[in-house]
Design a protein around this motif. Structure first.
Motif, PDB file in Angstrom:
ATOM      1  N   PHE A  40       0.835  -1.120   0.066  1.00 20.63           N
ATOM      2  CA  PHE A  40      -0.054  -0.046   0.338  1.00 20.63           C
ATOM      3  C   PHE A  40       0.957   0.751  -0.169  1.00 20.63           C
ATOM      4  CE2 PHE A  40      -3.646   2.413   2.571  1.00 20.63           C
ATOM      5  CZ  PHE A  40      -3.991   2.810   1.057  1.00 20.63           C
ATOM      6  N   PRO A  41       2.151   1.454   1.132  1.00 22.41           N
ATOM      7  CA  PRO A  41       2.425   2.419   1.116  1.00 22.41           C
ATOM      8  C   PRO A  41       3.607   2.419  -0.572  1.00 22.41           C
ATOM      9  CG  PRO A  41       3.032   1.108   3.053  1.00 22.41           C
ATOM     10  CD  PRO A  41       2.379   0.524   2.081  1.00 22.41           C
ATOM     11  N   PHE A  42       4.083   1.829  -0.916  1.00 21.82           N
ATOM     12  CA  PHE A  42       4.934   1.626  -1.974  1.00 21.82           C
ATOM     13  C   PHE A  42       3.598   2.798  -3.627  1.00 21.82           C
ATOM     14  CE2 PHE A  42       5.607  -0.009  -6.659  1.00 21.82           C
ATOM     15  CZ  PHE A  42       7.041   0.700  -6.526  1.00 21.82           C
ATOM     16  N   TRP A  43       2.775   1.467  -3.473  1.00 17.45           N
ATOM     17  CA  TRP A  43       1.780   2.835  -4.717  1.00 17.45           C
ATOM     18  C   TRP A  43       1.375   4.102  -3.994  1.00 17.45           C
ATOM     19  CZ3 TRP A  43       2.201   1.562  -9.425  1.00 17.45           C
ATOM     20  CH2 TRP A  43       2.203  -0.213  -9.233  1.00 17.45           C
ATOM     21  N   LEU A  44       0.869   4.380  -3.167  1.00 21.18           N
ATOM     22  CA  LEU A  44       1.072   6.300  -2.702  1.00 21.18           C
ATOM     23  C   LEU A  44       1.562   6.591  -3.096  1.00 21.18           C
ATOM     24  CD1 LEU A  44      -0.801   5.248   1.089  1.00 21.18           C
ATOM     25  CD2 LEU A  44      -1.715   6.050  -0.819  1.00 21.18           C
TER      26      LEU A  44
END
Lengths: 153, 501
Positions: A40-44
């Protein structure tokens, strides 16, 4: 405004980069039990970096003569911010009540040029009322320092 | 059945205290609904949950009323949705008709709020019933819809709205990942392990940031005097029924805009613009027309109340203030969402009943004590500023009894000041910070259900429909200019505005 916009966009890029670095460490893909922690953090961060680049390009193309802040505007802002930071620092050592009293007194004298009796009355009354409301009525403890310890709280 | 809970002497007293505090908060510069509720949240930790939510919602109603006082008497909109109220409210006050304008504003607020409360009473159980059948994909789709409406309908720069949302989600991800038990983005710093609390963020972004902005402009309150007498109130009430169309239009616009996030401000502008277009005295708008106060106030309050609907039924807040209340629910040990209606009917119906009592009490209190509240703004600035800062520091500390939160508050204050000046919206950031974990879990569970395929969001009928609307909203800022160019229309901002005349 343009410089401020660019600086903010740059800061967002740095934040995005840091997040991606950490997400890659955690794994951004698929684990045996579902998406990994970094997914999730990666795509954010990927979306945020894209957006920050767009903002930077918008800022470059849109020249505005209005400065982000003038010296005359910055002075009162710092006059609030610096003593506030000092108060928070004092809170660590003296507790909330003493720090608040000192901060109120300082600000009222330095900025407001109020008379000493007014200053004394208010900077004593405000911490006392706060103390009664928080420590006595609602049982919410505030940070305390040597003065409160000496008084036996 | 909720009235037996809301009308106990203690809960009525709590509502009264909340209204008074809320109005003071609404009047004070730098404090508003969201951070006012955030600062006072720690006081509710020892209360029964129903009384606690009544206190918080009453503060919210009070803050909504308080915003009208500063808009009309001082030309200072305390909240963004009070901006449209200043257009006609302040001219009226300068013509010595402040009493009429205030009476009209409070009554309109009351009517707008009441309209939305009745609709909430009718629709909330139905919506909760439907939501009970929602799975993770539906919840993720609704969250996406929430955020897409900030980007597509929020006005301002859509890219900057997007950044605010993403930054909020990133901040929410800091700390322990409860699914895998891994630490994320802490870089070995112990203080980062517990993450960022959104209550501290609200106090910093809205409270400290707002103070920094207002001192920069050099606060000088040029207040108009009020002549608030019973005769004036009664006289004004006699004239108000003739604006029934404006009331009705404002209420409908407010409710419709309000249960989507960030709706109160566009609703107030839209209602004002409609009233001016349809009024027989449209040319008098902006110079002191009572109808110009009625229209935005009705819509703003209808929207403010409607923002509670998704919070109660779906566990998704429609405004930063509702977000703070949602945080309160979790702290009091309640699980927000559709199950609340089944598991805690006392709480939900007590809350809904208290909306009625709170607004009745509210309109009476503000009508009776306007001069008192207006006097607050005559307190010298050098006393108000440090007082508000101390109150903010107390609120931030009390959330977790931790000093690091007070430092975060200052940092968020500087960020809020910078973002506000650069036109980054703050509300989506706060909402993303609150909903971060929920949204991520909904996404993960959906992907587990589908073995990693994004198709699950589009193949289920309800989530598919919501996703389609959400994607449309995200694409709106790209599609609208292209469409206008094709049709040969001039390039103008699509944000509703009643400002230009």
């Amino acid at each position: 405004m343009r410089a401020a916009d660019l600086v903010t966009a740059l800061a967002l890029l740095v934040v995005g980069g840091v997040v991606i670095a950490d997400a890659v460490r955690l794994g951004t893909g698929w684990d045996s039990d579902g998406p990994q922690s970094g997914f999730f953090p990666f795509w954010l961060a990927v979306f945020m970096i894209t957006a920050a680049v767009v903002i930077a390009l918008q800022a470059v193309n849109r020249a505005t003569a209005i400065p982000f802040v003038t010296a005359g505007q910055l002075r009162p802002v710092l006059a609030v911010l610096v003593p506030a930071a000092a108060m928070v620092l004092l809170m660590e050592y003296l507790g909330l009540y003493v720090a608040a009293a000192l901060y109120l007194a300082f600000y009222m004298r330095w900025v407001g040029r109020h008379a000493w009796p007014t200053i004394a009355a208010l900077s004593l009354a405000v911490p006392l009322v706060t103390f009664v409301i928080f420590e006595r009525w609602f049982l919410v403890p505030m940070p305390k320092g040597p003065l409160e310890a000496w008084l036996g709280f | 059945m909720g009235f037996s809970i809301a009308v106990t002497p203690f809960n009525l007293f709590v509502a009264l205290v909340g209204i008074m505090l809320g109005t003071v908060i609404g009047v004070l510069p730098g404090l508003g609904g969201a951070n006012g509720v955030a600062i006072l949240l720690p006081l509710t930790f020892t209360m029964p949950p129903t009384s606690a939510i009544i206190l918080l919602t009453s503060i919210y109603w009070g803050a909504l009323f308080g915003g009208a006082i500063t808009s009309i008497l001082f030309n200072i909109p305390g909240e963004p949705w009070s901006v449209a109220t200043t257009f006609d409210g302040y001219p009226l006050a300068r013509q010595g008709q402040g009493g009429q304008a205030l009476t009209a504003a409070f009554t309109s607020s009351f009517v707008g709020a009441l309209f939305s409360i009745v609709l909430i009473t009718l629709f909330a159980p139905v919506l909760a019933e439907i939501a009970l059948r929602f799975g993770p994909p539906e919840f993720f789709a609704i969250q996406l819809l929430t955020f897409s409406s900030f980007v597509g309908l929020g006005g301002g720069n859509p890219v900057k709205s997007l950044v605010s949302i993403l930054l909020g989600f990133i901040l929410a991800a800091v700390g322990l990942d409860i699914v895998t038990g891994q630490l994320r983005m802490t870089f070995g710093v112990v203080e980062l392990m517990k993450g960022f609390d959104f209550i501290v963020a609200v106090i910093g972004l809205f409270g400290i940031g707002e103070i920094l902005l207002s001192v920069e402009e050099g606060l000088s309150f040029q207040g108009a005097r009020t002549g608030m007498r019973l005769a004036v109130v009664l006289e004004t009430w006699k004239t108000l029924p003739r604006y029934w169309r404006t009331f009705l239009r404002g209420s409908v616009i407010g409710f419709w805009m309000g249960f989507k996030p960030g709706g109160a401000t566009p609703a107030s502008f839209m209602s004002y613009a409609f009233a001016r277009r349809f009024s027989r005295h449209g040319d008098r708008f902006g110079k002191g027309e009572l109808e110009g106060v009625v229209a935005p106030e009705t819509a703003a309050h209808a929207a403010g109340v409607a923002a509670m609907l998704p919070m109660i039924t779906l566990g998704i807040p429609g405004s930063p203030t509702a977000a703070v209340m949602l945080g309160g629910l979790i702290i009091w040990g309640l699980q927000p969402g559709p199950m609340l209606f089944k598991e805690k009917p006392d709480f939900v119906w007590g809350l809904i009943a208290s909306m009625y009592t709170g607004n009745v009490l509210g309109v009476l209190v503000v009508l009776a004590f306007v001069p008192l509240f207006a006097a607050i703004l005559r307190i010298p600035f050098a006393i108000l500023t440090p007082l508000i800062l101390v109150v903010c520091a107390i609120g931030s500390y009390a959330v977790h009894n931790s000093m690091i939160d007070v430092w975060y508050m200052l940092i968020f204050g500087v960020v809020g000041y910078t973002f506000k000046k650069l036109d980054y919206p703050l509300a989506p950031l706060v909402l993303a910070l609150v909903l971060g974990d929920l949204a991520e879990n909904a996404l993960r569970q959906s992907l587990i259900m589908s073995q990693g395929s994004l198709g699950i969001f589009f193949l289920r009928p309800i989530s598919g429909a919501i996703m389609a609307v959400a994607l449309l909203f995200f694409l709106l800022p790209i599609v609208t200019p292209w469409w206008r160019r094709r049709r040969g229309l001039p390039r103008v901002a699509s944000a509703p505005s009643g400002h230009e005349a």
